[in-house]
Design an enzyme around this catalytic site. Structure first.
Site, PDB file in Angstrom:
ATOM      1  N   ARG A  62       0.815  -1.217   0.000  1.00 41.00           N
ATOM      2  CA  ARG A  62       0.000   0.000   0.000  1.00 41.00           C
ATOM      3  C   ARG A  62       0.851   1.270   0.000  1.00 41.00           C
ATOM      4  O   ARG A  62       0.396   2.325  -0.447  1.00 41.00           O
ATOM      5  CB  ARG A  62      -0.997  -0.025   1.162  1.00 41.00           C
ATOM      6  CG  ARG A  62      -2.087  -1.078   0.957  1.00 41.00           C
ATOM      7  CD  ARG A  62      -3.075  -1.113   2.110  1.00 41.00           C
ATOM      8  NE  ARG A  62      -2.461  -1.480   3.370  1.00 41.00           N
ATOM      9  CZ  ARG A  62      -2.262  -2.740   3.776  1.00 41.00           C
ATOM     10  NH1 ARG A  62      -2.618  -3.740   3.008  1.00 41.00           N
ATOM     11  NH2 ARG A  62      -1.705  -2.982   4.939  1.00 41.00           N
ATOM     12  N   GLU A  99       3.104  -5.172  13.561  1.00 39.29           N
ATOM     13  CA  GLU A  99       2.022  -5.211  14.567  1.00 39.29           C
ATOM     14  C   GLU A  99       1.427  -6.623  14.618  1.00 39.29           C
ATOM     15  O   GLU A  99       1.024  -7.100  15.652  1.00 39.29           O
ATOM     16  CB  GLU A  99       0.921  -4.195  14.195  1.00 39.29           C
ATOM     17  CG  GLU A  99      -0.146  -4.045  15.269  1.00 39.29           C
ATOM     18  CD  GLU A  99      -1.343  -3.210  14.810  1.00 39.29           C
ATOM     19  OE1 GLU A  99      -1.369  -2.738  13.667  1.00 39.29           O
ATOM     20  OE2 GLU A  99      -2.259  -3.065  15.637  1.00 39.29           O
TER      21      GLU A  99
END
Ligand code: AMP
Length: 174
Positions: A62, A99
């Site tokens: 992205r 994460e």
């Protein structure tokens, strides 16, 4: 108002793992006005903060979208930072924690020239592991990180702390 862009960020709970609230930028990308506004906001930050980059770099996948659109908008080149094994030429590699898991990024060894000012651009700043790895790649090539720009910053995850000494800005903060 940049804040209006929040209406185009969809929250997907428990994706890709339980406990993660995924910020899905697909609705923003799919709306011509919102996408343009997001890129214009990134460009406005770059100009207002006098970052003076020579090139934009973005991590797959992205980050490619916003870094390349911003590069076009600013009249600069784009440097792809990719997952391992994707780049065909000689690369340098950094491993890091995400994460939700671990990852590694690679960059062509000749993508950034000595002394070049590199703007790192990604969609979301979470723990900061990705951008810290990108910074290491850029600096390892003799480049200097002019700044790091994000469309979305997840403040509770403290990613900004991984970017000490680097001008860091985000369009939307949660
Ligand atoms: P981090 O390295 O933890 O800062 O994570 C940043 C990278 O992972 C970005 O490239 C994001 O696309 C992706 N990412 C991490 N957490 C999220 C999230 N909650 N929602 C959407 N993307 C995320």
């Amino acid at each position: 108002m940049a804040e209006e862009l929040k209406a185009f960020i969809r929250e997907i709970p428990d994706f890709p793992r339980p406990g993660i609230i995924f910020k899905d930028i697909a609705p923003l990308l799919g709306d011509a006005g919102a996408f343009r506004k997001a890129v214009d906001c990134l460009a406005a930050i770059c100009e207002a903060e006098d970052l003076h980059p020579d090139v934009c770099a973005g991590p797959e996948a992205r980050g490619f979208i916003f870094a390349s659109a911003l590069a076009y908008r600013l009249g600069l080149g784009f440097v792809p930072i990719r997952k391992p094994g994707k780049l065909p030429h000689q690369t340098s590699r950094i491993d890091y924690d995400l994460e939700y898991g671990t990852n590694a990024v690679e960059m062509h060894v000749d993508a950034v020239k000595k002394g070049q000012r590199v703007l790192i651009v990604d969609d979301v700043l979470a723990t900061g592991g990705t951008v810290a790895a990108c910074k290491q790649l850029v600096e390892g090539s003799g480049g200097c990180v002019a700044g790091a720009l994000f469309v979305v910053e997840l403040r509770s995850l403290g990613g900004a702390a991984r970017l000490e000494g680097v001008p860091m800005f985000s369009v939307l903060r949660y």
